[in-house]
Design a protein around this motif. Structure first.
Motif, PDB file in Angstrom:
ATOM      1  N   THR A  72     -10.144  16.117  -6.154  1.00  0.00           N
ATOM      2  CA  THR A  72      -8.794  16.070  -6.726  1.00  0.00           C
ATOM      3  C   THR A  72      -8.428  14.628  -7.071  1.00  0.00           C
ATOM      4  O   THR A  72      -9.014  13.679  -6.534  1.00  0.00           O
ATOM      5  N   ARG A  73      -7.455  14.481  -7.931  1.00  0.00           N
ATOM      6  CA  ARG A  73      -6.971  13.151  -8.290  1.00  0.00           C
ATOM      7  C   ARG A  73      -6.423  12.441  -7.049  1.00  0.00           C
ATOM      8  O   ARG A  73      -6.641  11.251  -6.849  1.00  0.00           O
ATOM      9  N   GLU A  74      -5.714  13.198  -6.203  1.00  0.00           N
ATOM     10  CA  GLU A  74      -5.123  12.615  -4.989  1.00  0.00           C
ATOM     11  C   GLU A  74      -6.220  12.093  -4.062  1.00  0.00           C
ATOM     12  O   GLU A  74      -6.089  11.021  -3.479  1.00  0.00           O
ATOM     13  N   ALA A  75      -7.302  12.871  -3.923  1.00  0.00           N
ATOM     14  CA  ALA A  75      -8.409  12.444  -3.060  1.00  0.00           C
ATOM     15  C   ALA A  75      -9.073  11.181  -3.630  1.00  0.00           C
ATOM     16  O   ALA A  75      -9.374  10.238  -2.883  1.00  0.00           O
ATOM     17  N   ALA A  76      -9.277  11.155  -4.943  1.00  0.00           N
ATOM     18  CA  ALA A  76      -9.872   9.984  -5.592  1.00  0.00           C
ATOM     19  C   ALA A  76      -8.961   8.777  -5.409  1.00  0.00           C
ATOM     20  O   ALA A  76      -9.428   7.673  -5.089  1.00  0.00           O
ATOM     21  N   GLN A  77      -7.665   8.986  -5.584  1.00  0.00           N
ATOM     22  CA  GLN A  77      -6.673   7.922  -5.421  1.00  0.00           C
ATOM     23  C   GLN A  77      -6.745   7.339  -4.012  1.00  0.00           C
ATOM     24  O   GLN A  77      -6.773   6.125  -3.823  1.00  0.00           O
ATOM     25  N   GLU A  78      -6.779   8.202  -3.033  1.00  0.00           N
ATOM     26  CA  GLU A  78      -6.808   7.769  -1.636  1.00  0.00           C
ATOM     27  C   GLU A  78      -8.108   7.036  -1.311  1.00  0.00           C
ATOM     28  O   GLU A  78      -8.103   6.020  -0.622  1.00  0.00           O
ATOM     29  N   LEU A  79      -9.231   7.529  -1.822  1.00  0.00           N
ATOM     30  CA  LEU A  79     -10.530   6.900  -1.588  1.00  0.00           C
ATOM     31  C   LEU A  79     -10.553   5.483  -2.160  1.00  0.00           C
ATOM     32  O   LEU A  79     -10.949   4.532  -1.477  1.00  0.00           O
ATOM     33  N   VAL A  80     -10.116   5.332  -3.403  1.00  0.00           N
ATOM     34  CA  VAL A  80     -10.128   4.010  -4.042  1.00  0.00           C
ATOM     35  C   VAL A  80      -9.129   3.083  -3.359  1.00  0.00           C
ATOM     36  O   VAL A  80      -9.426   1.896  -3.145  1.00  0.00           O
ATOM     37  N   ARG A  81      -7.971   3.597  -2.978  1.00  0.00           N
ATOM     38  CA  ARG A  81      -6.981   2.777  -2.261  1.00  0.00           C
ATOM     39  C   ARG A  81      -7.577   2.299  -0.939  1.00  0.00           C
ATOM     40  O   ARG A  81      -7.503   1.115  -0.610  1.00  0.00           O
ATOM     41  N   TRP A  82      -8.183   3.226  -0.184  1.00  0.00           N
ATOM     42  CA  TRP A  82      -8.781   2.863   1.101  1.00  0.00           C
ATOM     43  C   TRP A  82      -9.866   1.806   0.905  1.00  0.00           C
ATOM     44  O   TRP A  82      -9.908   0.793   1.607  1.00  0.00           O
ATOM     45  N   TYR A  83     -10.769   2.037  -0.054  1.00  0.00           N
ATOM     46  CA  TYR A  83     -11.868   1.108  -0.297  1.00  0.00           C
ATOM     47  C   TYR A  83     -11.337  -0.270  -0.694  1.00  0.00           C
ATOM     48  O   TYR A  83     -11.783  -1.292  -0.163  1.00  0.00           O
ATOM     49  N   SER A  84     -10.396  -0.309  -1.620  1.00  0.00           N
ATOM     50  CA  SER A  84      -9.844  -1.586  -2.091  1.00  0.00           C
ATOM     51  C   SER A  84      -9.201  -2.355  -0.948  1.00  0.00           C
ATOM     52  O   SER A  84      -9.406  -3.565  -0.805  1.00  0.00           O
ATOM     53  N   ARG A  85      -8.451  -1.650  -0.131  1.00  0.00           N
ATOM     54  CA  ARG A  85      -7.796  -2.314   1.008  1.00  0.00           C
ATOM     55  C   ARG A  85      -8.816  -2.778   2.034  1.00  0.00           C
ATOM     56  O   ARG A  85      -8.657  -3.844   2.631  1.00  0.00           O
ATOM     57  N   ALA A  86      -9.875  -2.011   2.245  1.00  0.00           N
ATOM     58  CA  ALA A  86     -10.942  -2.407   3.171  1.00  0.00           C
ATOM     59  C   ALA A  86     -11.645  -3.673   2.677  1.00  0.00           C
ATOM     60  O   ALA A  86     -12.200  -4.426   3.472  1.00  0.00           O
ATOM     61  N   GLN A  87     -11.600  -3.914   1.360  1.00  0.00           N
ATOM     62  CA  GLN A  87     -12.206  -5.109   0.769  1.00  0.00           C
ATOM     63  C   GLN A  87     -11.221  -6.275   0.707  1.00  0.00           C
ATOM     64  O   GLN A  87     -11.535  -7.323   0.168  1.00  0.00           O
ATOM     65  N   GLY A  88     -10.013  -6.076   1.213  1.00  0.00           N
ATOM     66  CA  GLY A  88      -9.037  -7.151   1.269  1.00  0.00           C
ATOM     67  C   GLY A  88      -7.951  -7.114   0.212  1.00  0.00           C
ATOM     68  O   GLY A  88      -7.085  -7.982   0.179  1.00  0.00           O
ATOM     69  N   ALA A  89      -7.976  -6.137  -0.665  1.00  0.00           N
ATOM     70  CA  ALA A  89      -6.935  -6.017  -1.701  1.00  0.00           C
ATOM     71  C   ALA A  89      -5.792  -5.175  -1.119  1.00  0.00           C
ATOM     72  O   ALA A  89      -5.651  -3.997  -1.431  1.00  0.00           O
ATOM     73  N   VAL A  90      -4.994  -5.794  -0.262  1.00  0.00           N
ATOM     74  CA  VAL A  90      -3.995  -5.067   0.522  1.00  0.00           C
ATOM     75  C   VAL A  90      -2.950  -4.332  -0.300  1.00  0.00           C
ATOM     76  O   VAL A  90      -2.499  -3.274   0.103  1.00  0.00           O
ATOM     77  N   LEU A  91      -2.609  -4.864  -1.447  1.00  0.00           N
ATOM     78  CA  LEU A  91      -1.552  -4.242  -2.249  1.00  0.00           C
ATOM     79  C   LEU A  91      -2.081  -3.296  -3.317  1.00  0.00           C
ATOM     80  O   LEU A  91      -1.322  -2.807  -4.139  1.00  0.00           O
ATOM     81  N   SER A  92      -3.378  -3.040  -3.314  1.00  0.00           N
ATOM     82  CA  SER A  92      -3.964  -2.191  -4.350  1.00  0.00           C
ATOM     83  C   SER A  92      -3.418  -0.771  -4.279  1.00  0.00           C
ATOM     84  O   SER A  92      -3.403  -0.160  -3.218  1.00  0.00           O
ATOM     85  N   PRO A  93      -2.975  -0.238  -5.432  1.00  0.00           N
ATOM     86  CA  PRO A  93      -2.526   1.152  -5.455  1.00  0.00           C
ATOM     87  C   PRO A  93      -3.699   2.124  -5.524  1.00  0.00           C
ATOM     88  O   PRO A  93      -3.506   3.333  -5.490  1.00  0.00           O
ATOM     89  N   GLY A  94      -4.921   1.595  -5.662  1.00  0.00           N
ATOM     90  CA  GLY A  94      -6.088   2.455  -5.846  1.00  0.00           C
ATOM     91  C   GLY A  94      -6.288   2.700  -7.321  1.00  0.00           C
ATOM     92  O   GLY A  94      -6.944   1.941  -8.004  1.00  0.00           O
ATOM     93  N   LEU A  95      -5.682   3.776  -7.829  1.00  0.00           N
ATOM     94  CA  LEU A  95      -5.741   4.098  -9.254  1.00  0.00           C
ATOM     95  C   LEU A  95      -4.338   4.018  -9.841  1.00  0.00           C
ATOM     96  O   LEU A  95      -3.369   4.420  -9.190  1.00  0.00           O
TER      97      LEU A  95
END
Length: 146
Positions: free
Chosen positions: A2-25
């Motif tokens: 789902t779009r929501e799952a993709a959004q959450e995955l990218v947000r989690w990954y981005s934040r884990a890489q230090g991009a704290v304010l990333s909305p994901g998608l």
């Protein structure tokens, strides 16, 4: 996926890489992050319910000359490490990428490993493979001398 799952995955990954304010998608389904010298891009495709993850190899100023894209595809066929991705040229932004697509939600740790491999491969492709392909396409006579 789902779009929501993709959004959450990218947000989690981005934040884990230090991009704290990333909305994901973003609302259009696109996202991106720079990690370890690599530029990673994410795009959710509603029609196929998939998340496309791409690592930039090179952005052309002009459309690539004949033989260039074929040279990159030949490198992949010959076994040059693509980090688990495939050679992907996007005409609209003249970008050459290594891309992989997820239709099922991956485990977070596995996804992070996949992105690390994809990113590392794209850096090598942008450096070493780009030079090899350019030599083959633009100066084949040089290769025959050696």
């Amino acid at each position: 996926m789902t779009r929501e799952a993709a959004q959450e995955l990218v947000r989690w990954y981005s934040r884990a890489q230090g991009a704290v304010l990333s909305p994901g998608l973003n609302p259009q389904g696109f996202g991106g992050i720079a990690v370890g010298g690599a530029q990673l891009y994410f795009e959710y495709h509603e029609d196929t319910k998939s998340l496309e993850c791409s690592a930039l190899v090179y952005r052309f100023r002009e459309p690539p000359k004949p033989g260039v894209l074929e040279g990159f595809e030949a490198e992949a066929r010959e076994g040059t490490d693509t980090g688990g991705g495939t050679v992907d040229y996007e005409r609209e932004n003249r970008g050459l990428f290594l891309s992989r697509v997820y239709t099922q939600m991956p485990d977070g740790k596995a996804f992070a490993q996949d992105m690390k491999r994809l990113g590392k491969a794209s850096v090598v492709w942008g450096d070493e493979v780009l030079d090899r392909v350019a030599s083959r396409v633009f100066h084949p006579e040089e290769l025959q001398k050696h």
